[in-house]
Design an enzyme around this catalytic site. Sequence first.
Site, short mmCIF file in Angstrom:
data_model
loop_
_atom_site.label_atom_id
_atom_site.label_comp_id
_atom_site.label_asym_id
_atom_site.label_seq_id
_atom_site.Cartn_x
_atom_site.Cartn_y
_atom_site.Cartn_z
CB CYS A 1 -71.10 9.75 40.17
SG CYS A 1 -69.97 8.38 40.36
CG HIS B 1 -68.35 10.30 43.76
ND1 HIS B 1 -69.76 10.06 43.60
CD2 HIS B 1 -68.38 11.22 43.68
CE1 HIS B 1 -70.55 10.65 43.86
NE2 HIS B 1 -69.66 12.00 43.39
CG HIS C 1 -71.19 15.69 42.30
ND1 HIS C 1 -70.70 14.94 44.02
CD2 HIS C 1 -71.43 17.07 43.89
CE1 HIS C 1 -71.54 15.33 45.15
NE2 HIS C 1 -71.89 16.39 44.76
#
Length: 222
Positions: A73, A125, A137
């Site tokens: 990510c 994240h 993402h």
Amino acid sequence: MIKTKYSFFLILVLSIIITSCGTRKYTVKSDTKASKAADAMANLQSKQLYRFITDWTGVRYRFGGLDKGGIDCSGFAFLLEKEIYGVTLPRISREQANVVKRKNIDNLKEGDLVFFSFGGNDVDHVGVYLNNGFFVHASTTRGIVVDDLTLPAYQRVLVKSGSVNSFLFGGGVISTEVQRNGEIFNMGLFIPNPIAIWLIGNRKATCIKIPACAGMTTNCSE
């Protein structure tokens, strides 16, 4: 006679059924997740961003990855921000969060960052906001994908959102090679604005001379 009437009635009924099936319209609801994600992509202001996301969509997740063979990510956010907006972020999501100026989720714009804490502690994240509540993402299970930020699964763990704070971070990240007593060490150098702008001219300089201290000399590059 009765048989003839029965046959005529049967043919009439079958004709009505066939006609009804032939004229019935089957439509897909426009409020499905996939259609909304497609709308978010279609509404992007930056065509370069559209091409970038399209080019990466479906690439699998790989922790520490930074290419089409697999990417995580923070790596995806790192590459996107650098290629589309010319901003060099830190490589790790929690460090990326540190250089973001907080914004209310309702004020987010295309290219802003959204951060999550699935583990319940630090940021772990990151995604890039698009529009209308959607973001892109690197999902650990689906790879690069456009998702709905308003889903409870994301809302529960969303901890920060905003844009890169150019005042604190406009100079970018510089990797330095430090030499001391004949030994060479690689280290990261963070220089906040306005010093960073003065030193590297918005990341255009290839080397910065830093006064030596404690017997250390430096050779550095962007």
